[in-house]
Design a protein around this motif. Structure first.
Motif, PDB file in Angstrom:
ATOM      1  N   THR A 137       0.881  -1.273   0.001  1.00 38.80           N
ATOM      2  CA  THR A 137      -0.107   0.025  -0.053  1.00 38.80           C
ATOM      3  C   THR A 137       0.966   1.204  -0.081  1.00 38.80           C
ATOM      4  N   PRO A 138       0.344   2.238  -0.467  1.00 36.68           N
ATOM      5  CA  PRO A 138       1.414   3.512  -0.244  1.00 36.68           C
ATOM      6  C   PRO A 138       1.638   3.886   1.207  1.00 36.68           C
ATOM      7  N   GLU A 139       0.919   3.650   2.160  1.00 34.93           N
ATOM      8  CA  GLU A 139       1.521   4.176   3.576  1.00 34.93           C
ATOM      9  C   GLU A 139       2.511   3.019   3.681  1.00 34.93           C
ATOM     10  N   TRP A 140       2.726   1.730   3.124  1.00 36.15           N
ATOM     11  CA  TRP A 140       3.582   0.801   3.502  1.00 36.15           C
ATOM     12  C   TRP A 140       4.814   1.180   2.686  1.00 36.15           C
ATOM     13  N   LYS A 141       4.588   1.543   1.499  1.00 39.11           N
ATOM     14  CA  LYS A 141       5.967   2.030   0.690  1.00 39.11           C
ATOM     15  C   LYS A 141       6.540   3.181   1.342  1.00 39.11           C
ATOM     16  N   ARG A 142       5.949   4.219   2.007  1.00 38.64           N
ATOM     17  CA  ARG A 142       6.337   5.240   2.554  1.00 38.64           C
ATOM     18  C   ARG A 142       7.297   4.820   3.535  1.00 38.64           C
ATOM     19  N   PHE A 143       6.655   4.077   4.438  1.00 33.88           N
ATOM     20  CA  PHE A 143       7.384   3.505   5.720  1.00 33.88           C
ATOM     21  C   PHE A 143       8.788   2.726   5.103  1.00 33.88           C
ATOM     22  N   VAL A 144       8.362   1.655   4.223  1.00 34.00           N
ATOM     23  CA  VAL A 144       9.618   0.896   3.887  1.00 34.00           C
ATOM     24  C   VAL A 144      10.730   2.014   3.209  1.00 34.00           C
ATOM     25  N   CYS A 145      10.487   3.004   2.464  1.00 31.80           N
ATOM     26  CA  CYS A 145      11.273   3.700   2.097  1.00 31.80           C
ATOM     27  C   CYS A 145      12.118   4.384   3.073  1.00 31.80           C
ATOM     28  N   ALA A 146      11.563   4.935   4.236  1.00 29.33           N
ATOM     29  CA  ALA A 146      11.987   5.423   5.311  1.00 29.33           C
ATOM     30  C   ALA A 146      12.862   4.542   6.188  1.00 29.33           C
ATOM     31  N   HIS A 147      12.346   3.349   6.195  1.00 24.77           N
ATOM     32  CA  HIS A 147      13.112   2.313   6.715  1.00 24.77           C
ATOM     33  C   HIS A 147      14.440   1.967   6.159  1.00 24.77           C
ATOM     34  N   GLU A 148      14.533   2.029   5.002  1.00 27.53           N
ATOM     35  CA  GLU A 148      15.800   1.704   4.062  1.00 27.53           C
ATOM     36  C   GLU A 148      16.384   3.091   4.358  1.00 27.53           C
ATOM     37  N   LEU A 149      16.029   4.060   3.919  1.00 26.93           N
ATOM     38  CA  LEU A 149      16.741   5.382   4.146  1.00 26.93           C
ATOM     39  C   LEU A 149      17.578   5.151   5.358  1.00 26.93           C
ATOM     40  N   GLY A 150      16.877   4.453   6.620  1.00 29.10           N
ATOM     41  CA  GLY A 150      17.637   4.584   7.905  1.00 29.10           C
ATOM     42  C   GLY A 150      18.592   3.902   7.619  1.00 29.10           C
ATOM     43  N   HIS A 151      18.967   2.560   7.029  1.00 24.02           N
ATOM     44  CA  HIS A 151      19.752   1.765   6.889  1.00 24.02           C
ATOM     45  C   HIS A 151      21.010   2.868   6.161  1.00 24.02           C
ATOM     46  N   ASP A 152      20.570   3.592   5.076  1.00 24.53           N
ATOM     47  CA  ASP A 152      21.713   4.100   4.357  1.00 24.53           C
ATOM     48  C   ASP A 152      22.321   5.201   5.268  1.00 24.53           C
ATOM     49  N   ARG A 153      21.379   5.877   6.349  1.00 23.98           N
ATOM     50  CA  ARG A 153      22.079   6.852   7.383  1.00 23.98           C
ATOM     51  C   ARG A 153      22.731   6.095   8.465  1.00 23.98           C
ATOM     52  N   LEU A 154      22.088   5.162   8.657  1.00 28.91           N
ATOM     53  CA  LEU A 154      22.681   4.461  10.129  1.00 28.91           C
ATOM     54  C   LEU A 154      23.891   3.566   9.959  1.00 28.91           C
ATOM     55  N   HIS A 155      23.824   2.710   8.927  1.00 28.18           N
ATOM     56  CA  HIS A 155      24.549   1.522   8.621  1.00 28.18           C
ATOM     57  C   HIS A 155      25.468   1.652   7.634  1.00 28.18           C
ATOM     58  N   LYS A 156      26.205   2.568   7.446  1.00 30.12           N
ATOM     59  CA  LYS A 156      27.074   2.782   6.271  1.00 30.12           C
ATOM     60  C   LYS A 156      27.988   1.625   6.251  1.00 30.12           C
ATOM     61  N   GLY A 157      28.138   1.301   4.995  1.00 30.08           N
ATOM     62  CA  GLY A 157      29.035   0.238   4.515  1.00 30.08           C
ATOM     63  C   GLY A 157      28.900  -1.324   5.130  1.00 30.08           C
ATOM     64  N   ILE A 158      27.791  -1.538   5.753  1.00 32.87           N
ATOM     65  CA  ILE A 158      27.512  -2.799   6.463  1.00 32.87           C
ATOM     66  C   ILE A 158      26.657  -3.518   5.700  1.00 32.87           C
ATOM     67  N   SER A 159      27.058  -4.908   5.358  1.00 35.48           N
ATOM     68  CA  SER A 159      26.343  -5.732   4.597  1.00 35.48           C
ATOM     69  C   SER A 159      25.620  -6.584   5.527  1.00 35.48           C
ATOM     70  N   ARG A 160      24.391  -6.804   5.559  1.00 37.25           N
ATOM     71  CA  ARG A 160      23.606  -7.726   6.489  1.00 37.25           C
ATOM     72  C   ARG A 160      23.917  -9.202   6.308  1.00 37.25           C
ATOM     73  N   PHE A 161      24.301  -9.519   5.074  1.00 35.78           N
ATOM     74  CA  PHE A 161      24.683 -11.116   4.667  1.00 35.78           C
ATOM     75  C   PHE A 161      26.198 -11.173   5.432  1.00 35.78           C
ATOM     76  N   PHE A 162      27.023 -10.103   5.353  1.00 39.36           N
ATOM     77  CA  PHE A 162      28.545 -10.268   6.229  1.00 39.36           C
ATOM     78  C   PHE A 162      28.015 -10.298   7.392  1.00 39.36           C
ATOM     79  N   ILE A 163      27.293  -9.433   8.126  1.00 39.61           N
ATOM     80  CA  ILE A 163      27.018  -9.566   9.411  1.00 39.61           C
ATOM     81  C   ILE A 163      26.425 -10.935   9.955  1.00 39.61           C
ATOM     82  N   GLU A 164      25.549 -11.526   9.254  1.00 42.85           N
ATOM     83  CA  GLU A 164      25.184 -12.846   9.570  1.00 42.85           C
ATOM     84  C   GLU A 164      25.976 -13.701   9.549  1.00 42.85           C
TER      85      GLU A 164
END
Length: 141
Positions: free
Chosen positions: A57-84
């Protein structure tokens, strides 16, 4: 995290994650990501991408975009697969941080009204009701 979000909103004069991502040079794409993935963030050849599941839904797309933007701003250079695979850090921690970033960004400048319940507050600011799980009114505002 609050200060980072406040600076972003002040700099770009919006709390819209799509507008902020565009201003930061992050390309947004939509694709069928299956039934369990809502979005992802990645770098390729010095370009940044947010991919959002096109069936949301548009609400979820907006939330997901904000969530992924959070990864960009908070977790620079970190690969989830590397961490796991190569460390003792739980990727759940980074997902929780990205969820908190999304809720704080999307609620920035829109405090709840006196005695307003989350049931009424979340739709008023354009958040899916399910995001109440990521929201703590006592510490967020």
């Amino acid at each position: 995290m609050k200060e980072l979000i406040h600076k972003l909103v002040r700099k770009y004069r919006t709390n819209c994650p799509f507008d902020i991502a565009k201003a930061l040079g992050i390309h947004i794409r939509y694709s069928d990501l299956g039934s369990t993935t809502k979005g992802l963030y990645y770098h390729k050849l010095r370009r940044k991408f947010i991919v959002i599941h096109d069936g949301l839904t548009p609400e979820w797309k907006r939330f997901v975009c904000a969530h992924e933007l959070g990864h960009d701003r908070l977790h620079k250079g970190i690969s989830r697969f590397f961490i796991e695979e190569h460390s003792y850090f739980s990727p759940g921690k980074f997902e929780q941080q990205a969820n908190r970033f999304a809720v704080l960004l999307l609620s920035e400048g829109k405090p709840p009204l006196a005695d307003e319940t989350l049931e009424h507050y979340l739709p008023r600011i354009g958040l899916p009701k399910e995001t109440a799980l990521f929201f703590n009114r006592k510490t967020e505002h």
